[in-house]
Write a protein that holds these residues in place. Structure first.
Motif, short mmCIF file in Angstrom:
data_model
loop_
_atom_site.label_atom_id
_atom_site.label_comp_id
_atom_site.label_asym_id
_atom_site.label_seq_id
_atom_site.Cartn_x
_atom_site.Cartn_y
_atom_site.Cartn_z
N ARG A 22 -9.67 5.53 13.80
CA ARG A 22 -9.24 6.80 14.41
C ARG A 22 -7.81 7.16 13.99
NH1 ARG A 22 -12.94 7.82 18.45
NH2 ARG A 22 -13.75 5.96 19.47
N PHE A 23 -6.98 6.17 13.69
CA PHE A 23 -5.59 6.42 13.29
C PHE A 23 -5.60 7.32 12.06
CE2 PHE A 23 -1.24 5.74 12.25
CZ PHE A 23 -0.63 5.17 13.36
N ASN A 24 -4.78 8.35 12.05
CA ASN A 24 -4.79 9.36 10.97
C ASN A 24 -6.17 10.00 10.87
OD1 ASN A 24 -2.11 9.03 10.07
ND2 ASN A 24 -2.66 7.25 8.86
N ASN A 25 -6.76 10.31 12.04
CA ASN A 25 -8.16 10.77 12.04
C ASN A 25 -8.36 12.13 11.37
OD1 ASN A 25 -7.06 12.22 14.27
ND2 ASN A 25 -9.13 12.57 15.01
N PRO A 55 -9.96 1.69 16.62
CA PRO A 55 -8.64 2.34 16.80
C PRO A 55 -7.88 2.57 15.48
CG PRO A 55 -8.95 0.57 18.40
CD PRO A 55 -10.10 0.47 17.44
N GLY A 56 -7.74 1.50 14.68
CA GLY A 56 -6.94 1.65 13.45
C GLY A 56 -7.50 0.78 12.34
N SER A 57 -6.84 0.86 11.18
CA SER A 57 -7.33 0.10 10.02
C SER A 57 -7.28 -1.41 10.23
CB SER A 57 -6.51 0.47 8.78
OG SER A 57 -6.72 1.84 8.49
N PHE A 58 -6.34 -1.84 11.09
CA PHE A 58 -6.24 -3.27 11.36
C PHE A 58 -7.52 -3.80 12.00
CE2 PHE A 58 -4.81 -6.98 13.82
CZ PHE A 58 -4.07 -7.66 12.86
N GLU A 59 -8.21 -2.95 12.74
CA GLU A 59 -9.43 -3.37 13.45
C GLU A 59 -10.69 -3.27 12.58
OE1 GLU A 59 -7.06 -1.36 15.09
OE2 GLU A 59 -6.38 -3.18 16.11
N LEU A 60 -10.56 -2.72 11.38
CA LEU A 60 -11.77 -2.54 10.54
C LEU A 60 -12.48 -3.85 10.22
CD1 LEU A 60 -10.38 0.14 8.01
CD2 LEU A 60 -12.16 0.53 9.72
N GLY A 80 -10.38 4.11 6.37
CA GLY A 80 -9.11 4.16 7.09
C GLY A 80 -8.06 4.83 6.22
N CYS A 81 -6.88 4.98 6.80
CA CYS A 81 -5.78 5.60 6.06
C CYS A 81 -4.47 5.01 6.56
CB CYS A 81 -5.81 7.11 6.30
SG CYS A 81 -4.43 7.95 5.54
N VAL A 82 -3.76 4.33 5.67
CA VAL A 82 -2.47 3.73 6.02
C VAL A 82 -1.41 4.39 5.14
CG1 VAL A 82 -1.26 1.58 6.49
CG2 VAL A 82 -3.76 1.57 6.36
N ILE A 83 -0.41 4.97 5.80
CA ILE A 83 0.63 5.70 5.05
C ILE A 83 1.96 4.99 5.21
CG2 ILE A 83 1.74 7.93 4.70
CD1 ILE A 83 -0.71 9.21 6.09
N ARG A 84 2.54 4.59 4.11
CA ARG A 84 3.78 3.80 4.14
C ARG A 84 4.89 4.52 4.89
NH1 ARG A 84 5.63 -0.55 1.20
NH2 ARG A 84 3.98 -0.44 -0.31
N SER A 86 4.92 6.47 7.27
CA SER A 86 4.83 6.67 8.72
C SER A 86 4.66 5.37 9.50
CB SER A 86 3.67 7.63 9.04
OG SER A 86 2.44 7.00 8.77
N THR A 87 4.85 4.24 8.86
CA THR A 87 4.72 3.00 9.62
C THR A 87 5.66 1.92 9.12
OG1 THR A 87 3.25 1.17 10.20
CG2 THR A 87 2.73 2.34 8.18
N GLY A 88 6.25 1.22 10.07
CA GLY A 88 7.11 0.10 9.72
C GLY A 88 6.29 -1.11 9.33
N HIS A 89 5.05 -1.17 9.78
CA HIS A 89 4.27 -2.36 9.47
C HIS A 89 3.14 -2.05 8.49
CE1 HIS A 89 2.87 -0.71 13.33
NE2 HIS A 89 1.69 -1.17 13.06
N TYR A 90 3.41 -1.11 7.58
CA TYR A 90 2.44 -0.72 6.55
C TYR A 90 1.85 -1.93 5.84
CZ TYR A 90 0.88 0.96 1.96
OH TYR A 90 0.15 1.21 0.82
N HIS A 92 1.59 -5.00 6.61
CA HIS A 92 0.74 -5.86 7.44
C HIS A 92 -0.62 -5.19 7.67
CE1 HIS A 92 4.05 -8.52 8.13
NE2 HIS A 92 4.79 -7.51 8.51
N VAL A 93 -0.60 -3.93 8.06
CA VAL A 93 -1.86 -3.23 8.37
C VAL A 93 -2.71 -3.12 7.10
CG1 VAL A 93 -2.89 -1.08 9.18
CG2 VAL A 93 -0.86 -1.96 10.31
N ALA A 94 -2.09 -2.64 6.01
CA ALA A 94 -2.86 -2.45 4.76
C ALA A 94 -3.32 -3.80 4.21
CB ALA A 94 -2.00 -1.72 3.73
N1 INI Z 1 -3.42 2.16 11.54
C1 INI Z 1 -3.89 2.87 10.50
O1 INI Z 1 -5.11 2.93 10.29
N2 INI Z 1 -3.03 3.53 9.67
C2 INI Z 1 -1.68 3.49 9.87
O2 INI Z 1 -0.93 4.13 9.07
C3 INI Z 1 -1.17 2.76 10.97
N3 INI Z 1 0.23 2.76 11.24
O3 INI Z 1 0.96 3.64 10.75
O4 INI Z 1 0.75 1.93 11.99
C4 INI Z 1 -2.07 2.07 11.81
N4 INI Z 1 -1.63 1.36 12.86
C5 INI Z 1 -2.50 0.90 13.92
C6 INI Z 1 -3.17 -0.41 13.60
O5 INI Z 1 -4.18 -0.24 12.63
C7 INI Z 1 -3.82 -1.01 14.86
O6 INI Z 1 -4.78 -0.13 15.35
C8 INI Z 1 -2.81 -1.33 15.96
O7 INI Z 1 -1.73 -2.08 15.47
C9 INI Z 1 -3.50 -2.13 17.10
O8 INI Z 1 -3.98 -3.37 16.63
#
Ligand code: INI
Length: 154
Positions: A22-25, A55-60, A80-84, A86-90, A92-94
């Motif tokens: 859903r993040f960057n939906n 919720p986000g790419s981390f959960e994929l 998913g979509c992770v944008i450097r 807009s995130t400090g933890h790019y 890690h998530v990517a």
């Molecule tokens: N999730 C994304 O899919 N893309 C992002 O760019 C992103 N940023 O920017 O932080 C992001 N964060 C949320 C993450 O994927 C988890 O849902 C969250 O940390 C809860 O575990």
């Protein structure tokens, strides 16, 4: 004679699960519609698709793993979509998304497709969600169909 194996791009009755962050939906929604459209344009019936939201790419990866282990699907696509910018933890998530999705395929034998945009800027992300540089969701669906058909031959 040499044996050459390659998958065609006919969707047939391939059962495919799509996990969508859903993040960057506003962008992942574009990936999902392009993936579904590609499946139909390659002869598939939408009834064979299952869409799961996280919720986000981390959960994929975790959800993709459960879907792959269920034995109900021929392939699992992660969108998913992770944008450097807009995130400090790019990283890690990517990184976790890429590593985890790779493990899903290797540990289950079910093709797991990486349809995650990893971009430095919002503009780059938009380009990969249907603007200048194609659509990562459509590409992932094409790869899924090819892998399903390839694996049938092995
Ligand atoms: N999730 C994304 O899919 N893309 C992002 O760019 C992103 N940023 O920017 O932080 C992001 N964060 C949320 C993450 O994927 C988890 O849902 C969250 O940390 C809860 O575990």
């Amino acid at each position: 004679m040499t044996t050459i194996l390659e998958g065609d791009l006919l969707a047939g009755d391939a059962k495919i699960a799509l996990v969508v962050a859903r993040f960057n939906n506003f962008l992942t929604g574009k990936l999902l519609s392009a993936a579904v459209d590609t499946y139909k344009r390659h002869g598939g019936d939408e009834a064979n698709l299952t869409v799961v939201h996280v919720p986000g790419s981390f959960e994929l990866p975790l959800t993709a793993m459960k879907l792959a282990q269920s034995g109900k699907y021929d392939a699992v696509i992660c969108l998913g979509c992770v944008i450097r910018g807009s995130t400090g933890h790019y990283d890690h998530v990517a990184g976790e998304a890429a590593k985890g999705i790779g493990q899903v395929g290797l540990q289950t034998g079910v093709p797991a497709l990486f349809g995650v945009i990893t971009a430095d800027t919002l503009e780059q992300a938009i380009d990969r969600a249907g603007a200048k540089q194609g659509n990562q969701g459509a590409n992932a669906m094409l790869s899924a169909i090819e892998m399903v058909n390839l694996h049938k031959q092995i």
